[in-house]
Design a protein around this motif. Structure first.
Motif, PDB file in Angstrom:
ATOM      1  N   ILE A  93      70.265  -6.729  29.823  1.00 38.73           N
ATOM      2  CA  ILE A  93      70.602  -5.762  30.698  1.00 38.73           C
ATOM      3  C   ILE A  93      72.082  -5.597  31.118  1.00 38.73           C
ATOM      4  CG2 ILE A  93      70.008  -4.897  33.173  1.00 38.73           C
ATOM      5  CD1 ILE A  93      67.199  -6.610  32.589  1.00 38.73           C
ATOM      6  N   VAL A  94      72.667  -4.543  30.919  1.00 44.58           N
ATOM      7  CA  VAL A  94      74.461  -4.554  31.368  1.00 44.58           C
ATOM      8  C   VAL A  94      74.518  -3.172  31.785  1.00 44.58           C
ATOM      9  CG1 VAL A  94      76.420  -4.671  30.278  1.00 44.58           C
ATOM     10  CG2 VAL A  94      74.550  -5.746  28.959  1.00 44.58           C
ATOM     11  N   GLN A  95      75.208  -3.177  33.037  1.00 45.10           N
ATOM     12  CA  GLN A  95      75.550  -2.071  33.794  1.00 45.10           C
ATOM     13  C   GLN A  95      74.395  -1.363  34.077  1.00 45.10           C
ATOM     14  OE1 GLN A  95      78.388  -0.211  30.940  1.00 45.10           O
ATOM     15  NE2 GLN A  95      79.884  -1.282  31.615  1.00 45.10           N
ATOM     16  N   GLY A  96      73.119  -1.912  34.593  1.00 42.66           N
ATOM     17  CA  GLY A  96      71.971  -1.620  34.910  1.00 42.66           C
ATOM     18  C   GLY A  96      70.978  -0.695  33.711  1.00 42.66           C
ATOM     19  N   ARG A  97      71.590  -1.069  32.521  1.00 41.54           N
ATOM     20  CA  ARG A  97      70.868  -0.284  31.423  1.00 41.54           C
ATOM     21  C   ARG A  97      70.271  -1.468  30.682  1.00 41.54           C
ATOM     22  NH1 ARG A  97      74.075   4.026  27.796  1.00 41.54           N
ATOM     23  NH2 ARG A  97      72.400   4.658  26.414  1.00 41.54           N
ATOM     24  N   THR A  98      69.026  -1.170  30.249  1.00 41.02           N
ATOM     25  CA  THR A  98      68.190  -2.365  29.246  1.00 41.02           C
ATOM     26  C   THR A  98      68.469  -1.983  27.963  1.00 41.02           C
ATOM     27  OG1 THR A  98      66.393  -2.450  30.993  1.00 41.02           O
ATOM     28  CG2 THR A  98      66.010  -3.055  28.998  1.00 41.02           C
ATOM     29  N   TRP A  99      68.903  -2.904  27.066  1.00 38.89           N
ATOM     30  CA  TRP A  99      68.892  -2.849  25.604  1.00 38.89           C
ATOM     31  C   TRP A  99      68.134  -3.763  24.981  1.00 38.89           C
ATOM     32  CZ3 TRP A  99      73.318   0.356  24.375  1.00 38.89           C
ATOM     33  CH2 TRP A  99      74.080   0.880  25.534  1.00 38.89           C
ATOM     34  N   SER A 100      67.827  -3.131  23.778  1.00 36.73           N
ATOM     35  CA  SER A 100      67.077  -4.103  22.875  1.00 36.73           C
ATOM     36  C   SER A 100      67.991  -4.746  21.789  1.00 36.73           C
ATOM     37  CB  SER A 100      66.207  -3.198  22.015  1.00 36.73           C
ATOM     38  OG  SER A 100      65.153  -2.767  22.881  1.00 36.73           O
ATOM     39  N   ILE A 101      67.789  -6.053  21.289  1.00 41.47           N
ATOM     40  CA  ILE A 101      68.630  -6.601  20.351  1.00 41.47           C
ATOM     41  C   ILE A 101      68.047  -6.167  18.964  1.00 41.47           C
ATOM     42  CG2 ILE A 101      69.163  -8.689  19.470  1.00 41.47           C
ATOM     43  CD1 ILE A 101      68.673  -9.893  22.209  1.00 41.47           C
ATOM     44  N   VAL A 102      68.943  -5.683  18.057  1.00 40.24           N
ATOM     45  CA  VAL A 102      68.819  -5.291  16.787  1.00 40.24           C
ATOM     46  C   VAL A 102      69.160  -6.366  15.785  1.00 40.24           C
ATOM     47  CG1 VAL A 102      69.229  -3.564  15.036  1.00 40.24           C
ATOM     48  CG2 VAL A 102      69.166  -2.854  17.419  1.00 40.24           C
ATOM     49  N   PRO A 103      68.536  -6.809  14.901  1.00 39.36           N
ATOM     50  CA  PRO A 103      68.989  -8.007  14.153  1.00 39.36           C
ATOM     51  C   PRO A 103      70.168  -7.531  13.382  1.00 39.36           C
ATOM     52  CG  PRO A 103      66.430  -7.510  13.616  1.00 39.36           C
ATOM     53  CD  PRO A 103      67.275  -6.451  14.570  1.00 39.36           C
ATOM     54  N   PRO A 104      70.787  -8.423  12.841  1.00 39.77           N
ATOM     55  CA  PRO A 104      70.945  -9.770  13.242  1.00 39.77           C
ATOM     56  C   PRO A 104      71.451 -10.202  14.345  1.00 39.77           C
ATOM     57  CG  PRO A 104      72.605  -9.420  11.611  1.00 39.77           C
ATOM     58  CD  PRO A 104      71.846  -8.100  11.867  1.00 39.77           C
ATOM     59  N   LEU A 105      70.907 -11.520  15.011  1.00 36.52           N
ATOM     60  CA  LEU A 105      71.609 -12.039  16.107  1.00 36.52           C
ATOM     61  C   LEU A 105      72.392 -13.315  15.649  1.00 36.52           C
ATOM     62  CD1 LEU A 105      69.915 -13.004  19.242  1.00 36.52           C
ATOM     63  CD2 LEU A 105      71.534 -14.458  18.268  1.00 36.52           C
ATOM     64  N   LYS A 106      73.802 -12.991  15.963  1.00 38.74           N
ATOM     65  CA  LYS A 106      74.821 -13.776  15.263  1.00 38.74           C
ATOM     66  C   LYS A 106      75.182 -14.815  16.442  1.00 38.74           C
ATOM     67  CE  LYS A 106      79.579 -13.856  13.094  1.00 38.74           C
ATOM     68  NZ  LYS A 106      80.738 -12.930  12.891  1.00 38.74           N
ATOM     69  N   GLU A 107      75.431 -16.008  15.853  1.00 39.21           N
ATOM     70  CA  GLU A 107      75.756 -17.402  16.597  1.00 39.21           C
ATOM     71  C   GLU A 107      76.858 -18.002  16.022  1.00 39.21           C
ATOM     72  OE1 GLU A 107      73.366 -20.671  18.981  1.00 39.21           O
ATOM     73  OE2 GLU A 107      73.732 -21.266  16.571  1.00 39.21           O
ATOM     74  N   VAL A 108      77.975 -17.739  16.935  1.00 43.26           N
ATOM     75  CA  VAL A 108      79.246 -18.599  16.491  1.00 43.26           C
ATOM     76  C   VAL A 108      79.146 -20.112  16.875  1.00 43.26           C
ATOM     77  CG1 VAL A 108      81.841 -18.664  16.634  1.00 43.26           C
ATOM     78  CG2 VAL A 108      80.553 -16.530  16.655  1.00 43.26           C
ATOM     79  N   ASN A 109      78.912 -20.949  15.845  1.00 40.83           N
ATOM     80  CA  ASN A 109      78.600 -22.456  16.095  1.00 40.83           C
ATOM     81  C   ASN A 109      79.075 -23.393  15.190  1.00 40.83           C
ATOM     82  OD1 ASN A 109      76.990 -24.659  16.394  1.00 40.83           O
ATOM     83  ND2 ASN A 109      74.940 -23.606  16.209  1.00 40.83           N
ATOM     84  N   PRO A 110      80.382 -23.441  15.233  1.00 35.34           N
ATOM     85  CA  PRO A 110      81.199 -24.317  14.487  1.00 35.34           C
ATOM     86  C   PRO A 110      80.811 -25.836  14.879  1.00 35.34           C
ATOM     87  CG  PRO A 110      82.626 -23.504  16.153  1.00 35.34           C
ATOM     88  CD  PRO A 110      81.428 -22.812  16.434  1.00 35.34           C
ATOM     89  N   ALA A 111      80.266 -26.554  13.783  1.00 38.12           N
ATOM     90  CA  ALA A 111      80.252 -27.955  14.171  1.00 38.12           C
ATOM     91  C   ALA A 111      78.783 -28.357  14.926  1.00 38.12           C
ATOM     92  CB  ALA A 111      81.500 -28.730  14.413  1.00 38.12           C
ATOM     93  N   GLY A 112      78.081 -27.261  15.083  1.00 37.14           N
ATOM     94  CA  GLY A 112      76.875 -27.610  15.935  1.00 37.14           C
ATOM     95  C   GLY A 112      77.113 -27.156  17.374  1.00 37.14           C
ATOM     96  N   THR A 113      78.180 -26.827  17.714  1.00 40.97           N
ATOM     97  CA  THR A 113      78.487 -26.417  19.008  1.00 40.97           C
ATOM     98  C   THR A 113      78.643 -24.752  19.467  1.00 40.97           C
ATOM     99  OG1 THR A 113      79.851 -28.230  19.230  1.00 40.97           O
ATOM    100  CG2 THR A 113      80.171 -26.645  21.411  1.00 40.97           C
ATOM    101  N   PRO A 114      77.313 -24.335  19.975  1.00 34.65           N
ATOM    102  CA  PRO A 114      77.133 -23.031  19.991  1.00 34.65           C
ATOM    103  C   PRO A 114      78.653 -22.494  21.115  1.00 34.65           C
ATOM    104  CG  PRO A 114      75.426 -23.696  20.357  1.00 34.65           C
ATOM    105  CD  PRO A 114      76.331 -25.038  20.527  1.00 34.65           C
TER     106      PRO A 114
END
Length: 123
Positions: A93-114
């Protein structure tokens, strides 16, 4: 090296907090169904706050990715301080609007630290 990436995660949170906006991540989990109690299983909703930046996709991104639809947005938010990792079935929910997540969900995670999550969202 973990210390360097921990510092980067803190810096990402500070910058997104300064220039971004609050984001609510909502997770709904379906419980076990008890036929004696009800006709549908109970649901539990959990929310957590994050700091994020909601931006438009560029024309180049539209050309290179046919999964992006008109009206979709890119949401980047800091990983530092999150109680749980967001999933594809969550809502944001951003700015009062509900959003669905569309794949892919990307995580920036160098060396195991998100450090950062980057999502494509659709309302």
């Amino acid at each position: 090296m973990a210390t360097f990436y921990d510092e980067m995660a803190v810096m990402a949170l500070e910058m997104i907090t300064e220039f971004g906006q609050p984001v609510i991540i909502r997770k709904t989990e379906v419980g076990e169904w008890d036929p004696d109690q009800s006709d549908k299983p109970p649901e539990t909703t959990t929310e957590q706050m994050a700091q994020g930046i909601l931006i438009d996709f560029t024309g180049q991104e539209f050309q290179n990715n046919s999964l992006i639809k008109q009206g979709d947005k890119k949401l980047k938010f800091a990983a530092k301080g999150l109680e749980w990792v967001p999933g594809l079935l969550n809502k944001v929910i951003v700015q009062g609007r509900t959003w669905s997540i569309v794949p892919p969900l990307k995580e920036v995670n160098p060396a195991g630290t998100p450090i950062l999550y980057e999502l494509q969202v659709r309302s």
